[in-house]
Design a protein around this motif. Structure first.
Motif, PDB file in Angstrom:
ATOM      1  N   MET A  71     -10.612   0.307   0.222  1.00 32.98           N
ATOM      2  CA  MET A  71     -10.164   0.916   1.469  1.00 32.98           C
ATOM      3  C   MET A  71     -10.846   0.286   2.671  1.00 32.98           C
TER       4      MET A  71
ATOM      5  N   ASN B 255       0.835  -1.199   0.000  1.00 36.60           N
ATOM      6  CA  ASN B 255       0.000   0.000   0.000  1.00 36.60           C
ATOM      7  C   ASN B 255       0.871   1.251   0.000  1.00 36.60           C
TER       8      ASN B 255
ATOM      9  N   ARG C 165      -6.621  -3.700   6.365  1.00 35.76           N
ATOM     10  CA  ARG C 165      -6.699  -3.138   5.023  1.00 35.76           C
ATOM     11  C   ARG C 165      -5.493  -3.559   4.178  1.00 35.76           C
ATOM     12  N   ASN C 166      -4.313  -3.609   4.806  1.00 35.88           N
ATOM     13  CA  ASN C 166      -3.106  -3.978   4.070  1.00 35.88           C
ATOM     14  C   ASN C 166      -3.156  -5.411   3.556  1.00 35.88           C
TER      15      ASN C 166
ATOM     16  N   TYR D  29      -3.505  -0.079  -3.454  1.00 32.25           N
ATOM     17  CA  TYR D  29      -4.343  -0.691  -2.433  1.00 32.25           C
ATOM     18  C   TYR D  29      -4.941  -1.992  -2.937  1.00 32.25           C
TER      19      TYR D  29
END
Lengths: 735, 78
Positions: B33, A10, A95-96, A60
């Motif tokens: 996200m 990210n 999230r990563n 992402y």
């Protein structure tokens, strides 16, 4: 063994810091083919293995929506790195891991670097890396990229991964509806060997369900029949899901991926000690820095500070550069005989190289200043606070950087300004910013304004400068809106953006960052700029005056000198700056200089540039410009301040000092055809017409030559339209 | 319990995402996200001109324009 290691993760996960820690200064920066995304490569040697380390753009996800994502994905598929190190921010693990899952679904050999475990620990988060490793099926190594902790362990793990066969792609379950569709599609794909040489079976099916533009296109090229069948299955399941669950297949896929991650983390991988609502240091800083009232004021001060830093502190090295080139220029002038060669070397080559290198200190300072703001996380806050304003004009909050550096505060420079657009990640907004930033009043336009204000508005200098600043901002923003409604139209890029926690930038990171970008400018823009500089010199020099005229001017000059007494001539020849000349000598000097100036004026109007200037006079009259102004504006393509000196030559005033052009402004006041309205028209034109060629080259380097040329044509047309409007409306109103 | 979109939430108000009603690039970015149904969010703050909005989600801070926030439905208490 030599092999390639890709570094993915990210944005803000510490990828660049790890890259720098691994490769040190032994890195090479280039571009991925066809796009302006930096491609950084370096080397790392361990136990006799030489690893080529490639830094992928931060993403992402691995969809096909942004250039960065396509670049990263294509690199992983086409260049097949032996190992991919996935750097993961431990303080926002969930999230990563979303990207990690996608790496694993692609079946690429992966090694997870769990970065910033210190930050996570400070936030009361502990991560069981062994358990995570077991669940993911790949090594997970805790590291701190900033201090280099864990680097050795990580690279040892990379070596191990490199020596085992490629893993099976990870299978995430996507629920009954989608799984049925996937199975059906897998059969079709396997039956036709459809793209299976490049991608795993299941992955192709998932990408069809996700409506991935790149894969759909590739599929169509490969085998339209199979593509049709796959698209039919996708449509059928899509319609079914929309009807029964009111959602989209791609949304379901994302939900299931996150579901997979959270069920994994719930098995005791992550333990949080603190209250989730606790304010971290970063949030407390934000309470002040993005406060409704204090925020904008602090931002204004910081931007002014950046501006001051870039343009005031770079003055010293810029002066050194100029001094050096003046010295070289003098040296060459004195060694070479008068003539074409000298003119080429001095006016073409040395001025050209000086022009390239003269910008270097400014660019260096600008990149350093912006790197500080970017690495610390403040730049994202600037975008956050200003986005509402810039959004109206189809731009992005980050556009402000490029505008300010370009001369939003009068006196900047569009060259570093154009380069500052690199911080913008939204392609359309970036192009619009790139094309309009040169409308700002850069330092080179100021001598032109100063000349005209001194001549026609001597009593309102400060007021005029303020009005001109407002006009340039208004013009740039409205032009951006116009561009966003025409040539770069389309919905704005989503503002969905991470506000990274504040971090103290590392000096080493800043240095590497600043250096590599500056070097890129010298290497890539430098050669082109030098070439154009020589071309411009030629256009202002050739064709030369016919021999008969040269002779006539020589005779004239000789005639003037022959009228003087030998004492006076001798006095002039031996004159030094310190000694005052006698009246007779002063008179002779003035007469000779006037004759030389007339000759230079005649030579300029005879040259290609002069002829063009005379040719377009019929049209330029609409804006109130005579042929002399036209030539000066052509010269201004080299650098806007050249307008002043070229205008001096065209008016046969000899060499006019750009900083002190009293003689020229006095001349313009009495010149028929010049009045306040002409000055307005010329100032507007100067503000908006084609950027200087250094800027054009930089625009081309930051986007493509298409946009570089567009900026010349569009800006000049816009400037001419505005100047004609000013002049014609003004004339009609009786000014 | 009621459902509102993020635009209408107060600073410091908490809630749980129930649906993201958009596909295409914007939908994709929002989901990438981590804004998927079931995710807990808290409004962290707003820009000086009220737009964009910053939220805390999954341990980090995310910003969205109000017209993007309109598409995300959240269940809030009271």
């Amino acid at each position: 063994m030599n092999f390639c290691v890709a570094l993915g993760g990210n944005p803000n996960a510490g990828k660049t810091t790890l890259f720098n820690a691994l490769t040190g200064s032994r890195q090479h920066v280039g571009n991925y083919p066809g796009v302006t995304v930096d491609r950084k490569e370096g080397r790392y040697v361990q136990n006799g293995h030489e690893m080529r380390i490639v830094d992928l753009p931060g993403t992402y996800s691995l969809t096909a929506y942004s250039v960065e994502e396509v670049v990263a994905r294509d690199f992983l598929i086409n260049e097949c790195p032996r190992v991919t190190v996935n750097i993961v921010d431990a303080s926002s693990l969930e999230r990563n891991l979303y990207l990690t899952i996608q790496f694993l679904e692609l079946g690429i050999p992966t090694c997870v670097a769990l970065n910033m475990i210190d930050v996570a620990r400070g936030r009361g988060i502990t991560i069981d890396d062994k358990k995570l490793s077991r669940l993911l099926g790949v090594p997970v190594i805790p590291i701190m990229a900033r201090s280099g902790y864990g680097k050795k362990d990580l690279m040892a793990a990379v070596e191990t991964v490199a020596q085992v066969p490629r893993p099976q792609p990870l299978r995430v379950s996507y629920g009954r509806d989608l799984e049925t569709a996937i199975q059906e599609m897998e059969k079709v794909i396997a039956g036709g060997n459809f793209l299976t040489d490049l991608y795993p079976l299941r992955w192709i099916a998932i990408k069809y369900l996700e409506n991935d533009a790149q894969i759909l296109e590739k599929g169509r090229e490969k085998d339209a029949q199979i593509a049709d069948r796959l698209e039919t299955i996708t449509r059928k399941v899509g319609a079914h899901i929309e009807e029964t669950l009111e959602t989209y297949p791609e949304a379901m896929i994302a939900d299931h991926r996150y579901g997979f991650i959270s069920s994994m983390l719930k098995q005791g991988v992550v333990k949080e000690r603190h209250d989730e609502n606790r304010l971290f240091l970063s949030d407390r800083i934000d309470k002040v820095l993005v406060n409704r009232f204090a925020g904008p004021i602090i931002m204004l001060l910081l931007l002014m500070g950046l501006y001051q830093f870039v343009f005031t502190y770079s003055e010293v090295p810029v002066a050194w550069c100029e001094g050096l080139f003046a010295w070289v220029s003098d040296l060459v002038s004195n060694r070479l005989p008068d003539g074409l060669l000298k003119s080429l070397v001095v006016s073409g080559v040395i001025d050209g190289v000086g022009g390239v290198l003269g910008f270097v200190p400014m660019i260096l300072f600008m990149f350093f200043g912006i790197a500080v703001l970017e690495d610390s996380g403040y730049l994202a806050r600037v975008a956050f606070m200003l986005d509402r304003v810039f959004q109206i004009f189809g731009l992005h909050g980050s556009s402000v950087m490029a505008y300010i550096v370009s001369g939003g505060i009068a006196g900047g420079c569009a060259v570093p300004g154009v380069m500052a657009t690199r911080t913008l990640r939204s392609p359309k907004e970036r192009i619009a910013t790139l094309l309009t930033a040169p409308f700002m009043n850069c330092g080179a336009k100021l001598p032109v304004f100063a000349l005209l204000i001194a001549a026609f508005f001597p009593h309102s200098r400060a007021g005029m400068m303020f009005v001109l600043t407002l006009i340039s901002w208004g013009g740039a923003l409205l032009a951006a809106k116009l561009l966003r409604m025409t040539v770069v139209k389309g919905a704005s890029t989503p503002f969905v953006m991470e506000l990274p926690p504040y971090r103290l930038p590392t000096l080493r990171g800043l240095m590497i960052h600043t250096w590599e970008r500056t070097w890129q400018y010298v290497k890539k823009a430098g050669t082109v700029i030098l070439g154009i500089s020589v071309l411009l010199w030629a256009a202002m020099t050739f064709p030369r005056l016919p021999p008969s005229q040269i002779e006539a001017y020589d005779t004239l000059r000789g005639g003037i000198i022959s009228t003087a007494t030998p004492q006076v001539i001798e006095e002039l020849e031996t004159a030094t700056k310190a000694k005052l000349l006698s009246d007779a000598a002063t008179e002779l000097k003035a007469a000779v200089l006037a004759a030389d100036a007339r000759r230079a004026g005649a030579a300029l109007s005879h040259s290609l540039a002069g002829r063009i200037g005379i040719q377009v006079e019929t049209i330029s009259r609409w804006a109130g410009f005579d042929w002399r102004t036209n030539i000066a504006l052509l010269g201004g393509f080299a650098a806007k301040e050249v307008i002043v000196s070229t205008l001096g030559t065209a008016y046969s005033l000899g060499s006019v000092d750009t900083e002190a052009a009293e003689s020229l402004s006095a001349r313009l006041v009495v010149e028929p055809g010049w009045r306040a309205l002409t000055a307005w028209s010329l100032m507007i034109f100067t503000m908006f017409y084609a950027p200087c060629f250094v800027t054009v080259v930089c625009i081309a380097r930051e986007s493509s030559w298409k946009w570089g040329l567009f900026s010349m044509v569009f800006n000049t047309s816009l400037a001419f339209f505005l100047a004609v409007m000013v002049y014609q409306v003004g004339t009609a109103l009786g000014y | 319990m009621k459902r509102v979109n993020i635009r209408n939430m107060r600073v410091d108000q908490k809630g749980t995402v129930t649906s993201v009603k958009v596909g295409g690039e914007l939908g994709r970015r929002i989901r990438d996200m981590g804004l998927v149904p079931g995710t807990k969010i808290r409004i962290q703050g707003r820009a000086p001109l009220y737009d964009p909005v910053a939220l805390r989600v999954k341990g980090f801070t995310l910003t969205l324009r109000n017209n993007e926030a309109d598409l995300i439905e959240v269940e809030v208490n009271g």
